[in-house]
Scaffold this motif. Structure first.
Motif, PDB file in Angstrom:
ATOM      1  N   GLY A 172     -10.565  46.134 113.478  1.00  0.00           N
ATOM      2  CA  GLY A 172     -10.378  47.548 113.198  1.00  0.00           C
ATOM      3  C   GLY A 172      -8.964  47.999 113.467  1.00  0.00           C
ATOM      4  N   LEU A 173      -8.788  49.310 113.484  1.00  0.00           N
ATOM      5  CA  LEU A 173      -7.466  49.887 113.681  1.00  0.00           C
ATOM      6  C   LEU A 173      -7.177  50.135 115.159  1.00  0.00           C
ATOM      7  N   TYR A 203      -0.385  52.542 113.481  1.00  0.00           N
ATOM      8  CA  TYR A 203      -1.556  51.732 113.779  1.00  0.00           C
ATOM      9  C   TYR A 203      -1.262  50.281 113.417  1.00  0.00           C
ATOM     10  N   GLN A 248      -3.533  46.776 112.344  1.00  0.00           N
ATOM     11  CA  GLN A 248      -4.836  46.240 111.949  1.00  0.00           C
ATOM     12  C   GLN A 248      -4.706  44.724 111.887  1.00  0.00           C
TER      13      GLN A 248
END
Lengths: 114, 113
Positions: free
Chosen positions: B43-44, B36, B38
């Protein structure tokens, strides 16, 4: 399609007072729901999860959340805030067992005032 | 118990330089693995996921790539970094047999200058 709404981008409480972080979801099927916490420059830590068992879920550090299907909500609560609770909180929904379909909310930043 | 490691913890790289971030998981076999990103104040964003050795799925087009040379090792790479690649990179793992929540590593802070 799934989606998650965290109604407050920032919540501020005084130490010792209750915490309420709101999460509403949209899902075509029976969802699983999670709350994660992220302290600054740290990874995400799982607080609690709902996977179609008891609707009131207890997690770590005194947090709990209640799954309300009629309201499509999964709000996170804690009776008494501690300074160490100051962090970012993410609500997550998924309607299947595939991790790549996790949908993260935008996050709520919790500030705890002395 | 299971643990997940990421390194380096922080990285400052010039535009156009290559990138290699590594993630390893201990205490479990055949995990699903995820990368992921960020970005600041956001957000992710899921970048890649893998269900097995050599099996990589990309969620967004970009100048990043991922590889899984071993069961519990996941690598994020780039040949030439862009300014927009700056962010906090998180690796996570999960298992399909319930419970299937994701467990996250400590993250790597990447600053592209």
């Amino acid at each position: 399609a799934q989606s998650v709404t965290q109604l407050d981008s920032h919540v501020s409480v005084s130490e010792g007072t209750p915490v309420l972080l709101r999460c509403n979801y949209s899902s075509s099927y029976s969802p699983s729901l999670f709350w994660y916490v992220q302290h600054p420059n740290k990874g995400l830590q799982l607080l609690l999860k709902y996977t179609s068992a008891a609707t009131l879920v207890k997690g770590i550090n005194g947090f709990e959340a209640e799954f309300k299907k009629s309201e499509t909500s999964f709000h996170l609560t804690k009776p008494s805030a501690h300074m160490s609770d100051a962090a970012e909180y993410f609500c997550v929904v998924t309607q299947d067992n595939y991790g790549q379909n996790f949908v993260f909310g935008p996050g709520t930043r919790l500030s705890v005032l002395p | 118990s299971q643990t997940i490691h990421q390194w380096p913890a922080t990285l400052v790289q010039p535009v156009g330089s290559p990138l290699s971030l590594e993630c390893t998981v201990e205490g479990t076999s055949n995990p699903n693995l995820y990368w992921y990103r960020q970005a600041a104040g956001r957000g992710l964003q899921l970048l890649f996921y893998s269900v097995g050795i050599g099996q990589i799925s990309s969620e967004v087009p970009q100048n990043l790539s991922a590889s899984r040379p071993q069961d519990r090792q996941f690598i994020l790479s780039s040949k030439k970094l862009l300014l927009s690649d700056s962010g906090f990179y998180l690796c996570a793992w999960s298992v399909l047999q319930g419970p299937y929540e994701q467990y996250f590593g400590p993250g790597t802070r990447l600053t592209v200058t």
